[in-house]
Design a protein around this motif. Structure first.
Motif, mmCIF file in Angstrom:
data_model
loop_
_atom_site.group_PDB
_atom_site.id
_atom_site.type_symbol
_atom_site.label_atom_id
_atom_site.label_comp_id
_atom_site.label_asym_id
_atom_site.label_seq_id
_atom_site.Cartn_x
_atom_site.Cartn_y
_atom_site.Cartn_z
ATOM 1 N N GLN A 166 0.672 -1.089 0.059
ATOM 2 C CA GLN A 166 -0.071 -0.158 0.433
ATOM 3 C C GLN A 166 0.733 1.173 -0.277
ATOM 4 O O GLN A 166 0.437 2.123 -0.522
ATOM 5 C CB GLN A 166 -1.128 -0.156 1.584
ATOM 6 C CG GLN A 166 -1.325 1.323 0.996
ATOM 7 C CD GLN A 166 -2.550 0.688 2.603
ATOM 8 O OE1 GLN A 166 -3.092 -0.086 3.184
ATOM 9 N NE2 GLN A 166 -3.436 2.467 2.871
ATOM 10 N N GLU A 216 -4.074 -2.765 -1.656
ATOM 11 C CA GLU A 216 -3.970 -1.809 -0.692
ATOM 12 C C GLU A 216 -3.116 -0.638 -2.094
ATOM 13 O O GLU A 216 -2.879 0.098 -1.895
ATOM 14 C CB GLU A 216 -4.327 -0.694 0.070
ATOM 15 C CG GLU A 216 -5.083 -1.580 0.501
ATOM 16 C CD GLU A 216 -6.860 -0.899 0.926
ATOM 17 O OE1 GLU A 216 -6.786 -0.678 -0.300
ATOM 18 O OE2 GLU A 216 -7.714 -1.473 1.140
ATOM 19 N N THR A 262 -3.956 3.086 -2.808
ATOM 20 C CA THR A 262 -5.353 3.949 -1.218
ATOM 21 C C THR A 262 -4.723 5.370 -1.699
ATOM 22 O O THR A 262 -5.632 5.989 -0.922
ATOM 23 C CB THR A 262 -4.762 3.689 -0.030
ATOM 24 O OG1 THR A 262 -5.469 1.952 -0.492
ATOM 25 C CG2 THR A 262 -5.823 3.697 0.808
ATOM 26 N N SER A 300 -8.103 -4.679 -1.629
ATOM 27 C CA SER A 300 -8.562 -3.183 -1.403
ATOM 28 C C SER A 300 -10.384 -3.634 -1.069
ATOM 29 O O SER A 300 -10.879 -3.691 -0.261
ATOM 30 C CB SER A 300 -8.685 -2.830 -3.138
ATOM 31 O OG SER A 300 -9.373 -1.236 -2.914
ATOM 32 N N ASP A 319 -12.125 -0.397 -2.620
ATOM 33 C CA ASP A 319 -12.182 0.916 -3.479
ATOM 34 C C ASP A 319 -13.147 -0.497 -4.179
ATOM 35 O O ASP A 319 -12.843 -1.027 -5.104
ATOM 36 C CB ASP A 319 -11.640 1.167 -4.248
ATOM 37 C CG ASP A 319 -11.582 2.286 -4.942
ATOM 38 O OD1 ASP A 319 -13.279 2.001 -5.413
ATOM 39 O OD2 ASP A 319 -11.383 3.761 -5.204
ATOM 40 N N SER A 348 -8.471 8.772 3.273
ATOM 41 C CA SER A 348 -8.058 7.337 2.453
ATOM 42 C C SER A 348 -7.271 6.853 2.863
ATOM 43 O O SER A 348 -7.227 5.418 2.045
ATOM 44 C CB SER A 348 -6.640 8.283 1.038
ATOM 45 O OG SER A 348 -5.578 8.585 2.030
ATOM 46 N N SER A 349 -6.334 6.509 3.865
ATOM 47 C CA SER A 349 -6.830 4.428 3.687
ATOM 48 C C SER A 349 -7.266 4.041 4.617
ATOM 49 O O SER A 349 -7.205 3.015 5.342
ATOM 50 C CB SER A 349 -5.580 4.781 4.768
ATOM 51 O OG SER A 349 -5.147 5.638 6.566
ATOM 52 N N ASP A 373 -11.358 2.143 4.915
ATOM 53 C CA ASP A 373 -12.059 1.779 4.208
ATOM 54 C C ASP A 373 -13.884 2.668 4.264
ATOM 55 O O ASP A 373 -13.551 3.662 5.293
ATOM 56 C CB ASP A 373 -12.785 0.133 4.586
ATOM 57 C CG ASP A 373 -13.305 0.371 6.436
ATOM 58 O OD1 ASP A 373 -14.639 0.341 6.711
ATOM 59 O OD2 ASP A 373 -12.619 -0.794 6.422
#
Length: 544
Positions: free
Chosen positions: A102, A185, A188, A217, A219, A463-464, A466
């Protein structure tokens, strides 16, 4: 059926009832995971933070600490990895199984040139001589679309942008043409445009070499677009798996339905009738001073990275600042804290700060606070949570120890730890690594909030996390802003999060503000081509 057909139908990777258990207390971290992955296939592992996604991936290649043990079966290329010794596994990692992590700044050694780090993989696994390895690294850099690969070979990680660092990590992962690529990730920390660039690059490399891709992920948009199958994890188990499109259109498990419906929602709280100006910038530029190349060559002239901005933020208002990686978002935030050289007018609550030296600016530091993207990196791992939050109070106030402790407890209640009232003392005496990512981000927010600031600079704070944790943090930020009338400069590349929290939006490109206005107006009717491109990528259903 012929032997070649059998081989084709045999999974490259197969997990059967795999579990990860802590040895000393027999606590189960991953329970009875079963999945298959074929050559050339892309499989996604999705789920909320703490579901066990990364642990499952690390267990495949036995990248777990000695305090954990693995049970069940792990088959890779027909060999049971759970029965192999460390020597076999060491040769496997980096050769037949590659990893893309990540955070590339953590994956890369900050003291070594990026080219040498990729070359080390080739020397270790393929036995290449150093000069031959250098030639291969340059080819790899070209393959992952890095500009000026020969020059980049000699750079240190901090001298590259986030997208460039991630491409270096991908080059390292594919150096030996692995059969399986595990991407944990990988997008991310990147803006929307770079996310799709990196994913397209991974899929192109996968198709070229026929490798299998295990994509971890939170996303779901990327998962639906790029993955053929998906496994949904919750509470340490796989609760649902199947064809990606079927999973999204006909989800069977409640967890899957919640994940699909967990997009950030809501709108910012209305402003007061006549809020005061908190921050005002006019013709504001920020200069970056390049490092001295050698003792015998003079330092290059400082270069403007943010140029002639006009911005303002009112009390209780959130200004969203969006743009691609390297556009100047974080640079502007650092400049407001007087960490970089600036020119132009800078007023804070009516006080001109542009000509302040460090001593003159120090009283304002408690009123302008910062929350960073990675709470694990920004919280001192050697300090307890109590010491981390108290540090600012010791530096900037004359409160007694008892007054400080009372304020810390009140602030922790403000950021959502009210339900821990009975064990708050025990919680304060623990260290950052003992908490989840969402909890650490709340502690980072508490550290800023305890000083009662008038402005908080938020640099990618969600951003990091969920989607579920993002929504919780957004609601918390709204409540705190309404209660204390704090102004937020909210830096992000996630337009769906910005839409939920920001009253106004400023779009920055190459250090210039190209568009500003009411958030909904900018997102529904963007005027600048760059804004139109960002909106079309973030909201494919929206008109360009």
């Amino acid at each position: 059926m012929t032997s070649s057909q059998n081989k084709k139908n045999t999974p490259l990777l197969q997990l059967t009832d795999m579990s990860v258990v802590i040895k000393n207390n027999q606590r189960t971290l991953v329970e009875d995971v079963s999945l298959t992955l074929h050559s050339g296939e892309t499989l996604a592992l999705v789920g909320e933070s703490g579901a066990g996604k990364s642990l499952t991936a690390f267990a495949i290649a036995h990248l777990l600490p000695d305090s954990m043990t693995i049970t069940g079966e792990i088959h890779f290329e027909g060999v049971r990895l759970d029965q192999q010794d460390n020597r076999y596994l060491q040769n496997l990692r980096g050769d037949k199984i590659g990893f893309v992590f990540q955070e590339p700044m953590t994956a890369l050694n900050p003291l070594h040139r990026v080219g040498d780090q990729v070359a080390e993989v080739l020397i270790r696994h393929l036995g290449l001589k150093r000069q031959n390895a250098r030639t291969e690294v340059i080819k790899l850099f070209e393959e992952v679309e890095l500009p000026e690969p020969e020059q980049l070979f000699t750079r240190l990680p901090h001298q590259l942008s986030g997208g460039q660092r991630q491409r270096v990590v991908i080059a390292m992962a594919i150096a030996c043409k692995p059969r399986l690529l595990i991407a944990d990730e990988p997008t991310t920390a990147l803006d929307v445009s770079l996310q799709h660039q990196i994913m397209n690059l991974l899929i192109r490399i996968q198709n070229k070499y026929g490798m299998a891709l295990l994509f971890i992920s939170h996303d779901l948009g990327l998962v639906r677009r790029y993955c053929q199958r998906a496994c949904v994890m919750a509470n340490k188990k796989i609760v649902e798996q199947g064809d990606t499109e079927t999973l999204f259109t006909q989800p069977q498990h409640a967890v899957t339905r919640n994940l699909i419906c967990s997009e950030p929602s809501g709108r910012p709280s209305p402003l007061l009738v006549k809020p005061e100006r908190c921050l005002e910038l006019e013709d504001f530029s920020v200069f970056y001073q390049p490092a001295r190349r050698s003792w015998f060559r003079s330092t290059e002239q400082a270069k403007p990275t943010v140029q002639q901005l006009d911005l303002n933020i009112r009390a209780g208002e959130t200004l969203g600042l969006v743009g691609e990686s390297g556009s100047g978002k974080t640079t502007l935030g650092m400049a407001l804290l007087k960490l970089l050289r600036t020119e132009g007018a800078y007023q804070f609550c009516g006080h001109p700060l542009h000509d302040c030296n460090e001593k003159q600016f120090r009283p304002y530091r408690k009123e302008i606070q910062l929350v960073l993207q990675d709470p694990f990196g920004s919280l001192n791992p050697r300090l307890t949570i109590r010491d981390i939050i108290e540090e600012g109070l010791v530096l900037h106030t004359d409160l007694t120890r008892e007054q400080r402790q009372q304020l810390i407890r009140q602030t922790l209640e403000d950021v959502g730890f009210g339900e821990h009232q009975g064990c708050l003392e025990a919680l304060l005496n623990r260290y950052p690594h003992e908490f989840s990512g969402g909890q650490r981000q709340r502690f980072a927010l508490a550290r800023a909030l305890v000083l009662k600031p008038k402005l908080i600079i938020m640099d990618e704070p969600t951003s990091s996390l969920d989607r579920s944790l993002q929504q919780q943090l957004i609601e918390l930020l709204r409540q705190l802003q309404h209660r204390y009338q704090i102004a937020y400069l909210f830096i992000s590349h996630d337009l769906s999060v910005v839409r939920c929290l920001s009253h106004r939006l400023a779009v920055i490109q190459h250090g210039h503000i190209v568009e500003t206005g009411d958030t909904e107006q900018v997102l529904t009717n963007p005027q600048h081509p760059y804004t139109q491109q960002m909106v079309s990528v973030a909201f494919p259903e929206s008109p360009p």
